[in-house]
Motif scaffolding. Sequence first.
Motif, PDB file in Angstrom:
ATOM      1  N   GLU A  43       0.829  -1.206   0.000  1.00  0.00           N
ATOM      2  CA  GLU A  43       0.000   0.000   0.000  1.00  0.00           C
ATOM      3  C   GLU A  43       0.864   1.258   0.000  1.00  0.00           C
ATOM      4  OE1 GLU A  43      -3.129   2.751   0.211  1.00  0.00           O
ATOM      5  OE2 GLU A  43      -3.114   0.641  -0.397  1.00  0.00           O
ATOM      6  N   VAL A  44       1.930   1.255   0.794  1.00  0.00           N
ATOM      7  CA  VAL A  44       2.810   2.426   0.860  1.00  0.00           C
ATOM      8  C   VAL A  44       3.455   2.692  -0.498  1.00  0.00           C
ATOM      9  CG1 VAL A  44       4.892   3.391   1.907  1.00  0.00           C
ATOM     10  CG2 VAL A  44       3.246   2.163   3.329  1.00  0.00           C
ATOM     11  N   LEU A  45       3.927   1.659  -1.161  1.00  0.00           N
ATOM     12  CA  LEU A  45       4.554   1.831  -2.470  1.00  0.00           C
ATOM     13  C   LEU A  45       3.538   2.275  -3.516  1.00  0.00           C
ATOM     14  CD1 LEU A  45       6.997  -1.210  -2.409  1.00  0.00           C
ATOM     15  CD2 LEU A  45       7.562   1.201  -2.094  1.00  0.00           C
ATOM     16  N   ASP A  46       2.287   1.800  -3.408  1.00  0.00           N
ATOM     17  CA  ASP A  46       1.224   2.290  -4.287  1.00  0.00           C
ATOM     18  C   ASP A  46       1.011   3.787  -4.076  1.00  0.00           C
ATOM     19  OD1 ASP A  46       0.574   0.000  -5.674  1.00  0.00           O
ATOM     20  OD2 ASP A  46      -1.024  -0.610  -4.299  1.00  0.00           O
ATOM     21  N   ARG A  47       1.020   4.195  -2.818  1.00  0.00           N
ATOM     22  CA  ARG A  47       0.820   5.616  -2.508  1.00  0.00           C
ATOM     23  C   ARG A  47       1.970   6.465  -3.041  1.00  0.00           C
ATOM     24  NH1 ARG A  47      -2.338   6.494   3.212  1.00  0.00           N
ATOM     25  NH2 ARG A  47      -3.797   4.762   2.994  1.00  0.00           N
ATOM     26  N   ILE A  48       3.189   5.978  -2.884  1.00  0.00           N
ATOM     27  CA  ILE A  48       4.331   6.721  -3.416  1.00  0.00           C
ATOM     28  C   ILE A  48       4.157   6.933  -4.921  1.00  0.00           C
ATOM     29  CG2 ILE A  48       6.796   6.620  -3.941  1.00  0.00           C
ATOM     30  CD1 ILE A  48       7.198   5.203  -1.246  1.00  0.00           C
ATOM     31  N   ALA A  49       3.813   5.873  -5.637  1.00  0.00           N
ATOM     32  CA  ALA A  49       3.634   5.975  -7.085  1.00  0.00           C
ATOM     33  C   ALA A  49       2.514   6.959  -7.427  1.00  0.00           C
ATOM     34  CB  ALA A  49       3.331   4.597  -7.673  1.00  0.00           C
ATOM     35  N   ASN A  50       1.417   6.907  -6.683  1.00  0.00           N
ATOM     36  CA  ASN A  50       0.302   7.828  -6.936  1.00  0.00           C
ATOM     37  C   ASN A  50       0.699   9.273  -6.654  1.00  0.00           C
ATOM     38  OD1 ASN A  50      -1.403   5.718  -7.661  1.00  0.00           O
ATOM     39  ND2 ASN A  50      -2.225   5.459  -5.590  1.00  0.00           N
ATOM     40  N   TYR A  51       1.425   9.487  -5.545  1.00  0.00           N
ATOM     41  CA  TYR A  51       1.832  10.850  -5.195  1.00  0.00           C
ATOM     42  C   TYR A  51       2.801  11.414  -6.236  1.00  0.00           C
ATOM     43  CZ  TYR A  51      -0.075   9.734  -0.524  1.00  0.00           C
ATOM     44  OH  TYR A  51      -0.882   9.378   0.523  1.00  0.00           O
ATOM     45  N   VAL A  52       3.690  10.556  -6.723  1.00  0.00           N
ATOM     46  CA  VAL A  52       4.643  11.017  -7.740  1.00  0.00           C
ATOM     47  C   VAL A  52       3.897  11.448  -9.000  1.00  0.00           C
ATOM     48  CG1 VAL A  52       6.480  10.267  -9.308  1.00  0.00           C
ATOM     49  CG2 VAL A  52       6.604   9.687  -6.876  1.00  0.00           C
ATOM     50  N   ARG A  53       2.928  10.652  -9.432  1.00  0.00           N
ATOM     51  CA  ARG A  53       2.165  11.011 -10.629  1.00  0.00           C
ATOM     52  C   ARG A  53       1.351  12.288 -10.412  1.00  0.00           C
ATOM     53  NH1 ARG A  53       2.550   7.726 -14.773  1.00  0.00           N
ATOM     54  NH2 ARG A  53       3.202   5.541 -14.491  1.00  0.00           N
ATOM     55  N   LEU A  54       0.756  12.423  -9.229  1.00  0.00           N
ATOM     56  CA  LEU A  54       0.018  13.652  -8.914  1.00  0.00           C
ATOM     57  C   LEU A  54       0.940  14.864  -8.939  1.00  0.00           C
ATOM     58  CD1 LEU A  54      -2.304  12.436  -5.997  1.00  0.00           C
ATOM     59  CD2 LEU A  54      -3.060  13.447  -8.154  1.00  0.00           C
ATOM     60  N   LEU A  55       2.127  14.701  -8.378  1.00  0.00           N
ATOM     61  CA  LEU A  55       3.108  15.788  -8.347  1.00  0.00           C
ATOM     62  C   LEU A  55       3.435  16.262  -9.760  1.00  0.00           C
ATOM     63  CD1 LEU A  55       5.445  17.388  -6.774  1.00  0.00           C
ATOM     64  CD2 LEU A  55       6.885  15.451  -7.421  1.00  0.00           C
ATOM     65  N   VAL A  56       3.749  15.325 -10.629  1.00  0.00           N
ATOM     66  CA  VAL A  56       4.125  15.683 -12.001  1.00  0.00           C
ATOM     67  C   VAL A  56       2.931  16.268 -12.747  1.00  0.00           C
ATOM     68  CG1 VAL A  56       5.026  14.820 -14.190  1.00  0.00           C
ATOM     69  CG2 VAL A  56       5.965  13.971 -12.031  1.00  0.00           C
ATOM     70  N   ASP A  57       1.739  15.697 -12.540  1.00  0.00           N
ATOM     71  CA  ASP A  57       0.535  16.210 -13.206  1.00  0.00           C
ATOM     72  C   ASP A  57       0.243  17.657 -12.821  1.00  0.00           C
ATOM     73  OD1 ASP A  57       0.189  13.796 -14.471  1.00  0.00           O
ATOM     74  OD2 ASP A  57      -1.391  13.078 -13.108  1.00  0.00           O
ATOM     75  N   GLN A  58       0.558  18.026 -11.563  1.00  0.00           N
ATOM     76  CA  GLN A  58       0.283  19.377 -11.084  1.00  0.00           C
ATOM     77  C   GLN A  58       1.371  20.377 -11.471  1.00  0.00           C
ATOM     78  OE1 GLN A  58      -0.325  19.076  -6.848  1.00  0.00           O
ATOM     79  NE2 GLN A  58      -2.178  17.821  -7.047  1.00  0.00           N
ATOM     80  N   SER A  59       2.459  19.868 -12.024  1.00  0.00           N
ATOM     81  CA  SER A  59       3.584  20.739 -12.381  1.00  0.00           C
ATOM     82  C   SER A  59       3.497  21.167 -13.841  1.00  0.00           C
ATOM     83  CB  SER A  59       4.903  20.007 -12.143  1.00  0.00           C
ATOM     84  OG  SER A  59       5.124  19.039 -13.162  1.00  0.00           O
ATOM     85  N   GLU A  60       4.467  21.990 -14.247  1.00  0.00           N
ATOM     86  CA  GLU A  60       4.544  22.419 -15.637  1.00  0.00           C
ATOM     87  C   GLU A  60       5.317  21.423 -16.491  1.00  0.00           C
ATOM     88  OE1 GLU A  60       6.134  26.331 -15.850  1.00  0.00           O
ATOM     89  OE2 GLU A  60       4.678  27.184 -14.444  1.00  0.00           O
ATOM     90  N   SER A  61       5.832  20.386 -15.876  1.00  0.00           N
ATOM     91  CA  SER A  61       6.610  19.373 -16.588  1.00  0.00           C
ATOM     92  C   SER A  61       5.709  18.237 -17.050  1.00  0.00           C
ATOM     93  CB  SER A  61       7.706  18.802 -15.691  1.00  0.00           C
ATOM     94  OG  SER A  61       8.595  19.818 -15.280  1.00  0.00           O
ATOM     95  N   GLY A  62       6.147  17.557 -18.097  1.00  0.00           N
ATOM     96  CA  GLY A  62       5.448  16.371 -18.541  1.00  0.00           C
ATOM     97  C   GLY A  62       6.134  15.133 -18.004  1.00  0.00           C
ATOM     98  N   TRP A  63       5.421  13.995 -18.081  1.00  0.00           N
ATOM     99  CA  TRP A  63       5.992  12.758 -17.564  1.00  0.00           C
ATOM    100  C   TRP A  63       7.267  12.380 -18.309  1.00  0.00           C
ATOM    101  CZ3 TRP A  63       5.743  10.491 -13.205  1.00  0.00           C
ATOM    102  CH2 TRP A  63       6.155   9.166 -13.049  1.00  0.00           C
ATOM    103  N   ASP A  64       7.346  12.713 -19.588  1.00  0.00           N
ATOM    104  CA  ASP A  64       8.534  12.400 -20.379  1.00  0.00           C
ATOM    105  C   ASP A  64       9.760  13.198 -19.922  1.00  0.00           C
ATOM    106  OD1 ASP A  64       7.145  10.592 -21.882  1.00  0.00           O
ATOM    107  OD2 ASP A  64       6.753  11.968 -23.545  1.00  0.00           O
ATOM    108  N   ASP A  65       9.547  14.310 -19.197  1.00  0.00           N
ATOM    109  CA  ASP A  65      10.660  15.126 -18.708  1.00  0.00           C
ATOM    110  C   ASP A  65      11.319  14.523 -17.471  1.00  0.00           C
ATOM    111  OD1 ASP A  65      10.208  17.123 -20.657  1.00  0.00           O
ATOM    112  OD2 ASP A  65       8.639  18.025 -19.407  1.00  0.00           O
ATOM    113  N   VAL A  66      10.633  13.575 -16.814  1.00  0.00           N
ATOM    114  CA  VAL A  66      11.158  12.986 -15.571  1.00  0.00           C
ATOM    115  C   VAL A  66      12.291  12.022 -15.914  1.00  0.00           C
ATOM    116  CG1 VAL A  66      10.639  11.577 -13.548  1.00  0.00           C
ATOM    117  CG2 VAL A  66       8.947  13.226 -14.387  1.00  0.00           C
ATOM    118  N   ALA A  67      13.499  12.352 -15.446  1.00  0.00           N
ATOM    119  CA  ALA A  67      14.678  11.544 -15.771  1.00  0.00           C
ATOM    120  C   ALA A  67      14.960  10.467 -14.738  1.00  0.00           C
ATOM    121  CB  ALA A  67      15.899  12.440 -15.925  1.00  0.00           C
ATOM    122  N   GLY A  68      14.419  10.607 -13.542  1.00  0.00           N
ATOM    123  CA  GLY A  68      14.673   9.618 -12.514  1.00  0.00           C
ATOM    124  C   GLY A  68      13.968   9.966 -11.224  1.00  0.00           C
TER     125      GLY A  68
END
Length: 315
Positions: A43-68
């Motif tokens: 569950e914790v790892l699912d939440r981390i993945a969800n939070y990361v996607r939410l973070l990127v979605d709310q930013s000016e960056s696209g998912w393809d810009d994430v290098a690591g």
Amino acid sequence: MSGKVYVGVDLGGTSIKVGLCDENGKLLQTYEGPTGAEFGPDEVLDRIANYVRLLVDQSESGWDDVAGIGAGLAGFLDIPEGIVRFSPNLKWHDVPVKATLEKKLGKPVAIDNDANVAALGEAWSGAGAGIANCVCYTLGTGVGGGIIIGGKIYQGSAGMAGELGHMAVVPDLEAIQCGCGQMGCLETVSSATGIIRMAKDAVQRGDKTSLAMIQNITAKDVFDAAKAGDEAALRIVNRAAFYLGKSMAALAVVLNPQRFIIGGGVSKAGEILFQPIREIFKKYTPAQVQENVDIVPATLGNDAGVVGAAGLNLR
């Protein structure tokens, strides 16, 4: 927004903080949510993945810009394999964080000790920016640390380098047992827990101190009393500073860093703590070694962990 960005994850027992940084270590965006540790590692790892996607979605960056993506975790880690061997706070055993998050997010993932990533954050874009070799202390409930050599975290042969709180610095006749099981560790006198313990001891001995009027003493209470001229409180602060300064003197002749950086809640005490640390360091360090070495407070505060974690895939 164009250019590569890096995601940092600061995994705590109650909350997960994620942050997005550019290639210069500038923190662009953060998101924070509950850990849900009671539901288990999946569950914790699912939440981390969800939070990361939410973070990127709310930013000016696209998912393809994430290098690591990097994660700072407390506990005993197999860093190359990306596995949490044991985390007392989360009650995790042999959790494959790297492999699981890479599968969920499709991006390279790196992990490291939470104190190490906080040190890397300060070295990247905080108080150590532009400094190739530095040592970072985190003074909180315990004493954490991180060693940066050539701009990179020095992990040692088993990933245990930088455990500064467990340097045995207190003489045997004055030493008490540390939570790690050893005697006389720096953590027993220079952490918030150690400072509070010494304050309670002073009150129980009947020392004349304003701290006797406080029901639940905090480290801040001790520093405030010392600043107000309370002699017992000042002795406690000076003792904490003495062993910090001596530990830095020992490290200086081995590592010869350019800077010591002190963060964590205790560091907010200011010059009443930093001045005696500098004096002790100077007293116990050869002149040639202490030359051009400074001791400064951290600047990133609670953001150091996410910034440093973001930098794991860059540095």
